[in-house]
Design an enzyme around this catalytic site. Structure first.
Site, PDB file in Angstrom:
ATOM      1  N   PHE A   1       2.007  -3.578  -1.781  1.00  0.00           N
ATOM      2  CA  PHE A   1       2.737  -4.555  -0.983  1.00  0.00           C
ATOM      3  C   PHE A   1       2.397  -5.986  -1.350  1.00  0.00           C
ATOM      4  O   PHE A   1       3.189  -6.897  -1.112  1.00  0.00           O
ATOM      5  CB  PHE A   1       2.452  -4.341   0.518  1.00  0.00           C
ATOM      6  CG  PHE A   1       1.073  -4.787   0.966  1.00  0.00           C
ATOM      7  CD1 PHE A   1       0.814  -6.109   1.258  1.00  0.00           C
ATOM      8  CD2 PHE A   1       0.035  -3.871   1.096  1.00  0.00           C
ATOM      9  CE1 PHE A   1      -0.453  -6.524   1.674  1.00  0.00           C
ATOM     10  CE2 PHE A   1      -1.230  -4.268   1.501  1.00  0.00           C
ATOM     11  CZ  PHE A   1      -1.469  -5.607   1.787  1.00  0.00           C
TER      12      PHE A   1
ATOM     13  N   LYS B   1       8.634   3.223  -7.375  1.00  0.00           N
ATOM     14  CA  LYS B   1       8.445   3.462  -5.942  1.00  0.00           C
ATOM     15  C   LYS B   1       7.653   2.277  -5.399  1.00  0.00           C
ATOM     16  O   LYS B   1       6.432   2.239  -5.470  1.00  0.00           O
ATOM     17  CB  LYS B   1       7.692   4.776  -5.715  1.00  0.00           C
ATOM     18  CG  LYS B   1       7.945   5.446  -4.341  1.00  0.00           C
ATOM     19  CD  LYS B   1       7.588   4.612  -3.124  1.00  0.00           C
ATOM     20  CE  LYS B   1       6.089   4.510  -2.913  1.00  0.00           C
ATOM     21  NZ  LYS B   1       5.786   3.699  -1.647  1.00  0.00           N
TER      22      LYS B   1
ATOM     23  N   GLU C   1       6.694   0.470   0.852  1.00  0.00           N
ATOM     24  CA  GLU C   1       7.692   0.515   1.917  1.00  0.00           C
ATOM     25  C   GLU C   1       7.530  -0.654   2.897  1.00  0.00           C
ATOM     26  O   GLU C   1       8.389  -0.879   3.751  1.00  0.00           O
ATOM     27  CB  GLU C   1       7.623   1.839   2.670  1.00  0.00           C
ATOM     28  CG  GLU C   1       6.342   2.110   3.442  1.00  0.00           C
ATOM     29  CD  GLU C   1       5.229   2.724   2.589  1.00  0.00           C
ATOM     30  OE1 GLU C   1       4.328   3.354   3.179  1.00  0.00           O
ATOM     31  OE2 GLU C   1       5.257   2.562   1.355  1.00  0.00           O
TER      32      GLU C   1
ATOM     33  N   SER D   1      -5.296   0.718  -3.451  1.00  0.00           N
ATOM     34  CA  SER D   1      -6.699   0.799  -3.056  1.00  0.00           C
ATOM     35  C   SER D   1      -7.434   1.833  -3.895  1.00  0.00           C
ATOM     36  O   SER D   1      -6.824   2.744  -4.474  1.00  0.00           O
ATOM     37  CB  SER D   1      -6.808   1.167  -1.574  1.00  0.00           C
ATOM     38  OG  SER D   1      -6.361   2.493  -1.367  1.00  0.00           O
TER      39      SER D   1
ATOM     40  N   CYS E   1      -5.951  -8.304  -5.345  1.00  0.00           N
ATOM     41  CA  CYS E   1      -7.110  -7.624  -5.913  1.00  0.00           C
ATOM     42  C   CYS E   1      -7.964  -8.546  -6.765  1.00  0.00           C
ATOM     43  O   CYS E   1      -9.091  -8.206  -7.108  1.00  0.00           O
ATOM     44  CB  CYS E   1      -6.669  -6.404  -6.725  1.00  0.00           C
ATOM     45  SG  CYS E   1      -5.761  -6.814  -8.225  1.00  0.00           S
TER      46      CYS E   1
ATOM     47  N   GLU F   1     -13.844  -3.539   0.617  1.00  0.00           N
ATOM     48  CA  GLU F   1     -12.786  -4.466   0.234  1.00  0.00           C
ATOM     49  C   GLU F   1     -12.013  -4.837   1.500  1.00  0.00           C
ATOM     50  O   GLU F   1     -11.303  -4.015   2.081  1.00  0.00           O
ATOM     51  CB  GLU F   1     -11.844  -3.828  -0.787  1.00  0.00           C
ATOM     52  CG  GLU F   1     -10.766  -4.782  -1.264  1.00  0.00           C
ATOM     53  CD  GLU F   1      -9.779  -4.150  -2.232  1.00  0.00           C
ATOM     54  OE1 GLU F   1      -9.256  -4.872  -3.102  1.00  0.00           O
ATOM     55  OE2 GLU F   1      -9.519  -2.933  -2.107  1.00  0.00           O
TER      56      GLU F   1
END
Length: 506
Positions: free
Chosen positions: A157, A181, A184, A234, A289, A391
């Site tokens: 995202f 993909k 969402e 992640s 990240c 994180e």
């Protein structure tokens, strides 16, 4: 204007160069993080809908995309690059609306994605093979690279345009077809990218988008016609994606999480270091990240001066909706994520950290229901605290104080992650030593976020990467192709008395 992906407030899929509604009966909410409003609904694909996207991609590959000339593929990529450039404002607006990041961050994301499209436009140079003649009498050996077939990308995202652009332009340039993909949580950018590819002239099926959740991911990982999977997310999910996809015989690059450290030595310019730390820690609300989440200060004097400078800058940051030109930081992606980030700050205080700047309880006037959180600065953090070990993925910066360089490098290298690391110093010898000794895949010297340019590859070490290939650059080309070596031997025509048709002079 292209009818990209929505039917009213409903976001479907993009298959065979057209927007299609979902048929699974399942949908998910897409929020405007600045207002907290449920702005759209996104279709969540069934396994059957994923199969349809893969079938479209496989048909396009078999119909000739895999053997299309480099001239044709690059011509389409040049057209695509031009369309992206023309529509970058529209794309950035979608990112701001669904992710929440400020306009400048969204435009920067598009610009970094365009770098990889430009790299893909030069794919002919990257796909040049090698030839060795006369390896034995009359024998030549050539090496070449060929596409894999259908490949898939599962993207996060936090960069809904940039990360897809890190993947599919190179993949299709190499002759593969692609199924994307996207997350969402903010799916509109990904489907606009595919619609622009159709507008540029890419054949149906070369780039398809299926929106969805775990059901769609699981089907992509197991689908027998998907040859390779690229993933960013992640660490726990990256590890699971790598394990599952490799069990199904696929090539996998899975980029995971990070805990990026920024080492500040006593000789560093503390104002420059503080500027770098604030931008790298709090930019895009820390949801990246490559965010700097830990500053390691060598010596108490260095730490005191640095913390004071960071705190002054952090308190002055303007936080508000991403479409407000005055905003320097926007909201977080969801209310749940905001609350989780805030919990790390509370936990750090309970575990003994010193709260220098408190971002909790921020309310933005006119956007009281938005997913806003102020920036937090934690000093005297120790490696056993949750705020250090995990994180956080939010606007929280931890400061760890150490006595010397040796303690600092040991601390950084003990981290389970090895995505990025930076050092701030005026000493070239110290910088050289750091870049050789630090256990991280990307290193910055007086640069807080060492994200490589498009023609170098992006990726970390340890739990930040699962697989053997980094993304984009030369590693990206290697990932989306496989090598073949051809050994040939042709008899000399003179030995067989073959008439070569040369003029005869008598």
């Amino acid at each position: 204007m292209t009818d990209t992906h929505t039917i009213g407030h409903f976001i479907g899929h993009f298959i065979d160069n057209r927007a299609v509604p979902g048929t699974s009966g399942r949908t998910g909410p897409v929020f405007d993080p600045a207002t907290g409003a449920r702005a759209r609904e996104v279709a969540l694909a069934s396994a059957g809908e994923v199969d349809a996207a893969v079938a479209s991609a496989l048909a396009a590959y078999r119909a000739g995309w895999g053997t299309a000339s480099l001239a044709r593929r690059t011509a389409l990529l040049f057209r695509y690059r031009a369309l992206l450039d023309e529509r970058r404002d529209e794309l950035a607006a979608l990112i701001t609306t669904e992710h929440g990041k400020v306009r400048s961050d969204a435009l920067g994301e598009v610009a970094r994605g365009l770098e990889i499209v430009e790299l893909a436009c030069g794919i002919a140079e990257k796909l040049k093979g090698q030839l060795s003649t006369e390896v034995s009498t009359g024998v030549d050996v050539a090496s070449l690279r060929q596409p894999l077939g259908v490949v898939a990308g599962i993207t996060p995202f936090n960069f809904p345009a940039m990360v897809p652009l890190w993947m599919f332009p190179l993949a299709v340039a190499c002759g593969n077809t692609f199924v994307l993909k996207p997350s969402e949580k903010d799916p509109s950018a990904g489907t606009l990218l595919a619609a622009l590819a159709a507008e540029a002239g890419f054949p149906p099926g070369v780039l398809n988008v299926v929106n969805g959740d775990r059901e769609a991911v699981d089907r992509l990982l197991a689908h027998p016609d998907v040859a390779a999977v690229s993933f960013v997310g992640s660490t726990p999910v990256a590890a699971a994606v790598h394990r599952t996809a490799t069990e199904h015989g696929k090539r996998v690059q899975a980029l995971g999480g990070a805990k990026n450290h920024m080492l500040v030595l006593p000789d560093a310019d503390l104002d420059v270091a503080a500027d770098g730390a604030v931008g790298a820690a709090y930019g895009s609300a820390g949801e990246r990240c490559m965010a700097v989440s830990v500053v390691v200060a060598v010596g108490e004097e260095t730490a005191d001066g640095l913390v004071a400078r960071i705190a002054e800058r952090a308190r002055a940051l303007r936080i508000g909706p991403g479409d407000d030109p005055a905003s320097e930081m926007g909201p977080l992606i969801t209310a749940e994520h905001r609350d989780a980030v805030e919990g790390y700050v509370t936990g750090a205080l309970e575990q003994g950290a010193e709260l220098v700047v408190d971002g909790a309880g921020l309310t933005v006037p006119g956007h009281e229901d938005g997913f806003f959180l102020g920036v937090s600065l934690l000093d005297r953090v120790s490696p056993d605290m949750d705020a250090y070990r995990d994180e956080i993925f939010g606007p929280v910066l931890c400061v760890v104080r150490v006595a010397d360089y040796a303690e600092a490098i040991a601390l950084i290298n003990a981290s389970r992650w090895g995505n990025g690391a930076a050092v701030f110093t005026r000493d070239g010898g110290a910088a050289r030593r750091f870049q050789l000794e630090v256990a991280a895949g990307m290193v910055g010297v007086n640069v807080p976020i060492p994200v490589p340019v498009g023609y170098h590859s992006f990726g970390g070490w340890k739990d930040s990467l699962f697989g053997d290939h980094h993304v984009y650059g030369d590693d990206g080309v290697r990932f989306y192709t496989r090598g073949k070596v051809v050994t040939t031997r042709w008899p000399d025509p003179a030995d067989g008395g073959v008439d070569l048709g040369f003029p005869q002079h008598r």
